[in-house]
Design a protein around this motif. Sequence first.
Motif, PDB file in Angstrom:
ATOM      1  N   GLY A  80       0.869  -0.863  -0.074  1.00  0.00           N
ATOM      2  CA  GLY A  80       0.029  -0.046   0.666  1.00  0.00           C
ATOM      3  C   GLY A  80       0.893   1.274   0.484  1.00  0.00           C
ATOM      4  O   GLY A  80       2.310   1.182   0.190  1.00  0.00           O
ATOM      5  N   SER A  81       0.387   2.253  -0.382  1.00  0.00           N
ATOM      6  CA  SER A  81       0.803   4.024  -0.113  1.00  0.00           C
ATOM      7  C   SER A  81       1.471   4.576   0.768  1.00  0.00           C
ATOM      8  O   SER A  81       0.704   3.754   2.165  1.00  0.00           O
ATOM      9  CB  SER A  81      -0.530   4.617  -0.638  1.00  0.00           C
ATOM     10  N   ALA A  82       2.845   4.934   0.646  1.00  0.00           N
ATOM     11  CA  ALA A  82       3.142   5.296   1.993  1.00  0.00           C
ATOM     12  C   ALA A  82       3.540   6.602   1.940  1.00  0.00           C
ATOM     13  O   ALA A  82       3.441   7.166   2.935  1.00  0.00           O
ATOM     14  CB  ALA A  82       5.172   5.402   1.430  1.00  0.00           C
ATOM     15  N   ARG A  83       1.554   7.069   1.254  1.00  0.00           N
ATOM     16  CA  ARG A  83       1.546   8.254   1.370  1.00  0.00           C
ATOM     17  C   ARG A  83       0.528   8.636   2.342  1.00  0.00           C
ATOM     18  O   ARG A  83       0.059   9.312   2.373  1.00  0.00           O
ATOM     19  CB  ARG A  83       1.501   9.160   0.114  1.00  0.00           C
ATOM     20  N   THR A 153       6.185  -6.829   5.158  1.00  0.00           N
ATOM     21  CA  THR A 153       5.901  -4.650   4.349  1.00  0.00           C
ATOM     22  C   THR A 153       7.026  -4.726   3.704  1.00  0.00           C
ATOM     23  O   THR A 153       8.410  -5.318   3.445  1.00  0.00           O
ATOM     24  CB  THR A 153       5.860  -4.011   5.494  1.00  0.00           C
ATOM     25  N   GLY A 154       7.304  -3.701   2.829  1.00  0.00           N
ATOM     26  CA  GLY A 154       7.884  -2.992   2.477  1.00  0.00           C
ATOM     27  C   GLY A 154       9.635  -2.210   3.486  1.00  0.00           C
ATOM     28  O   GLY A 154       9.995  -1.469   2.922  1.00  0.00           O
ATOM     29  N   GLY A 155       8.798  -2.075   4.214  1.00  0.00           N
ATOM     30  CA  GLY A 155       9.516  -1.229   5.454  1.00  0.00           C
ATOM     31  C   GLY A 155       9.388   0.137   5.894  1.00  0.00           C
ATOM     32  O   GLY A 155      10.126   0.372   6.749  1.00  0.00           O
ATOM     33  N   GLY A 156       8.321   0.700   4.538  1.00  0.00           N
ATOM     34  CA  GLY A 156       8.568   1.729   4.820  1.00  0.00           C
ATOM     35  C   GLY A 156       7.299   2.783   5.339  1.00  0.00           C
ATOM     36  O   GLY A 156       6.914   2.512   5.864  1.00  0.00           O
ATOM     37  N   PRO A 157       7.061   3.714   5.204  1.00  0.00           N
ATOM     38  CA  PRO A 157       5.851   5.207   5.756  1.00  0.00           C
ATOM     39  C   PRO A 157       4.566   4.379   5.521  1.00  0.00           C
ATOM     40  O   PRO A 157       4.304   3.366   4.680  1.00  0.00           O
ATOM     41  CB  PRO A 157       6.318   5.850   5.552  1.00  0.00           C
ATOM     42  N   GLY A 158       4.077   4.952   5.962  1.00  0.00           N
ATOM     43  CA  GLY A 158       2.021   4.658   5.403  1.00  0.00           C
ATOM     44  C   GLY A 158       1.086   3.248   5.963  1.00  0.00           C
ATOM     45  O   GLY A 158       1.886   2.742   6.904  1.00  0.00           O
ATOM     46  N   ILE A 159       0.833   2.805   4.839  1.00  0.00           N
ATOM     47  CA  ILE A 159       0.316   1.598   5.291  1.00  0.00           C
ATOM     48  C   ILE A 159       1.948   0.936   5.100  1.00  0.00           C
ATOM     49  O   ILE A 159       1.210  -0.396   6.750  1.00  0.00           O
ATOM     50  CB  ILE A 159      -0.006   0.984   3.522  1.00  0.00           C
ATOM     51  N   GLY A 221      -2.759   2.322  -3.121  1.00  0.00           N
ATOM     52  CA  GLY A 221      -1.178   3.021  -3.764  1.00  0.00           C
ATOM     53  C   GLY A 221      -0.999   3.529  -4.654  1.00  0.00           C
ATOM     54  O   GLY A 221      -1.807   3.350  -5.954  1.00  0.00           O
ATOM     55  N   GLY A 222       0.483   3.454  -5.640  1.00  0.00           N
ATOM     56  CA  GLY A 222       0.887   3.916  -6.546  1.00  0.00           C
ATOM     57  C   GLY A 222       1.418   3.474  -6.870  1.00  0.00           C
ATOM     58  O   GLY A 222       1.538   1.710  -7.303  1.00  0.00           O
ATOM     59  N   MET A 247      -6.612 -10.105  -1.603  1.00  0.00           N
ATOM     60  CA  MET A 247      -7.376  -9.070  -1.581  1.00  0.00           C
ATOM     61  C   MET A 247      -7.499  -7.345  -2.179  1.00  0.00           C
ATOM     62  O   MET A 247      -6.250  -6.862  -1.028  1.00  0.00           O
ATOM     63  CB  MET A 247      -7.293  -9.192  -0.471  1.00  0.00           C
ATOM     64  N   LEU A 248      -7.958  -6.784  -2.487  1.00  0.00           N
ATOM     65  CA  LEU A 248      -8.032  -5.563  -2.585  1.00  0.00           C
ATOM     66  C   LEU A 248      -8.900  -4.618  -1.729  1.00  0.00           C
ATOM     67  O   LEU A 248      -9.832  -4.888  -1.178  1.00  0.00           O
ATOM     68  CB  LEU A 248      -8.058  -5.711  -4.274  1.00  0.00           C
ATOM     69  N   PHE A 249      -7.974  -3.805  -0.570  1.00  0.00           N
ATOM     70  CA  PHE A 249      -8.641  -3.198   0.231  1.00  0.00           C
ATOM     71  C   PHE A 249      -9.389  -1.880  -0.530  1.00  0.00           C
ATOM     72  O   PHE A 249      -8.903  -1.598  -1.149  1.00  0.00           O
ATOM     73  CB  PHE A 249      -7.788  -2.464   1.567  1.00  0.00           C
ATOM     74  N   GLY A 250     -10.993  -1.408   0.036  1.00  0.00           N
ATOM     75  CA  GLY A 250     -11.336   0.089  -1.253  1.00  0.00           C
ATOM     76  C   GLY A 250     -11.743  -0.400  -2.799  1.00  0.00           C
ATOM     77  O   GLY A 250     -11.423  -0.189  -3.327  1.00  0.00           O
ATOM     78  N   ARG A 251     -13.041  -0.757  -2.605  1.00  0.00           N
ATOM     79  CA  ARG A 251     -13.685  -1.664  -3.679  1.00  0.00           C
ATOM     80  C   ARG A 251     -13.706  -0.297  -4.995  1.00  0.00           C
ATOM     81  O   ARG A 251     -12.878   0.356  -6.027  1.00  0.00           O
ATOM     82  CB  ARG A 251     -14.361  -1.872  -3.326  1.00  0.00           C
ATOM     83  N   ALA A 252     -13.548   1.209  -4.323  1.00  0.00           N
ATOM     84  CA  ALA A 252     -14.282   2.442  -4.858  1.00  0.00           C
ATOM     85  C   ALA A 252     -13.308   3.227  -5.173  1.00  0.00           C
ATOM     86  O   ALA A 252     -12.501   3.314  -6.551  1.00  0.00           O
ATOM     87  CB  ALA A 252     -14.554   2.904  -4.056  1.00  0.00           C
ATOM     88  N   PHE A 253     -11.201   2.563  -4.337  1.00  0.00           N
ATOM     89  CA  PHE A 253     -10.595   2.663  -5.218  1.00  0.00           C
ATOM     90  C   PHE A 253     -10.128   1.779  -6.341  1.00  0.00           C
ATOM     91  O   PHE A 253      -9.999   3.074  -7.972  1.00  0.00           O
ATOM     92  CB  PHE A 253      -9.572   2.917  -3.764  1.00  0.00           C
ATOM     93  N   TRP A 254     -10.091   0.664  -5.909  1.00  0.00           N
ATOM     94  CA  TRP A 254     -10.021   0.092  -6.969  1.00  0.00           C
ATOM     95  C   TRP A 254     -10.180   0.236  -8.699  1.00  0.00           C
ATOM     96  O   TRP A 254      -9.989   0.128  -9.395  1.00  0.00           O
ATOM     97  CB  TRP A 254      -9.479  -1.591  -6.889  1.00  0.00           C
TER      98      TRP A 254
END
Length: 311
Positions: A80-83, A153-159, A221-222, A247-254
């Motif tokens: 997921g997004s770091a932002r 995870t990817g280890g960064g911020p955000g999600i 995410g981006g 699983m994709l969280f947030g159907r409206a986004f995807w």
Amino acid sequence: MRTPSDEEHVNLPTAREDAERAAEARSTPQTRSAAYRLAYTDVDFLMRDEARPVRLQLELLKPELELQDQGIESTIVVFGSARIPDPATASRRLAEAERALVAAPQDPDARRAVRRWRHALERSCYYEEARRFARIVSEQEQDDLARRFVIVTGGGPGIMEAANRGAADADAVSIGLNITLPHEQVPNPYISPELSFQFHYFALRKMHFLMRARALVVFPGGFGTFDELFETLCLIQTQKIRPMPVMLFGRAFWERVIDFQAMVEEGVISESDLELFSFVERAEDAWARISAHYAERARLERQTARGPGGA
């Protein structure tokens, strides 16, 4: 009688012993020269372009051995997004932006900042869901004897931070696979320190994401999130990895950013490919689907082991 370790041999010194002896023997111009260094202690040599295959191998091997040493049996990957910030940060930044706008109501930058942080506050619900999901999984699947379904995870911020934080909430370990980038990229503080890794090669990092994966949970995410999601879907579609829940969280986004049905209509994927993933909105639903998937797999394996007509 003590059994020799993997590094010990009856007649041969270890690599470490030889390296220590070599370091002590640098007393002449010949022994101090770069050419005389043992190859595996020569950092300049290992950094050469020609040594790239060796570095690739090392980047595969080092995390693998560490994960084995830590008893990591299987993982659940969270992308997921770091932002996407946590709600508290988003609320604070929005309040700051609104005060700046009051002070300078005609400033276009101030208006943009308010819009940006209002949107960030709305998206911060994903941070909370990622944190809750990781906590639920970690409470269910980790104990002193087994480390199954460990959050990675990817280890960064955000999600990414949210998922590692959720595991920490449950006093469970979690993994961070960080990557060196031109801008500063440091591990978030919730990763278990002994499971915090750094990669140079994206390809090896992605390989480690999937080697022990039993499910993939993807938040908005981006580019990076899309890259990781579609690579996984491609590998499942082409049977290069075993099927797993995606699983994709947030159907409206995807459904807003990707028209999956149009891909079917264009003939570039099959209708059945839409079954490779599912949409979820709540952490509990995601965990229930993962649990159901593996309960059914276990049932089928037991049935196969009994054979036709087995009791």
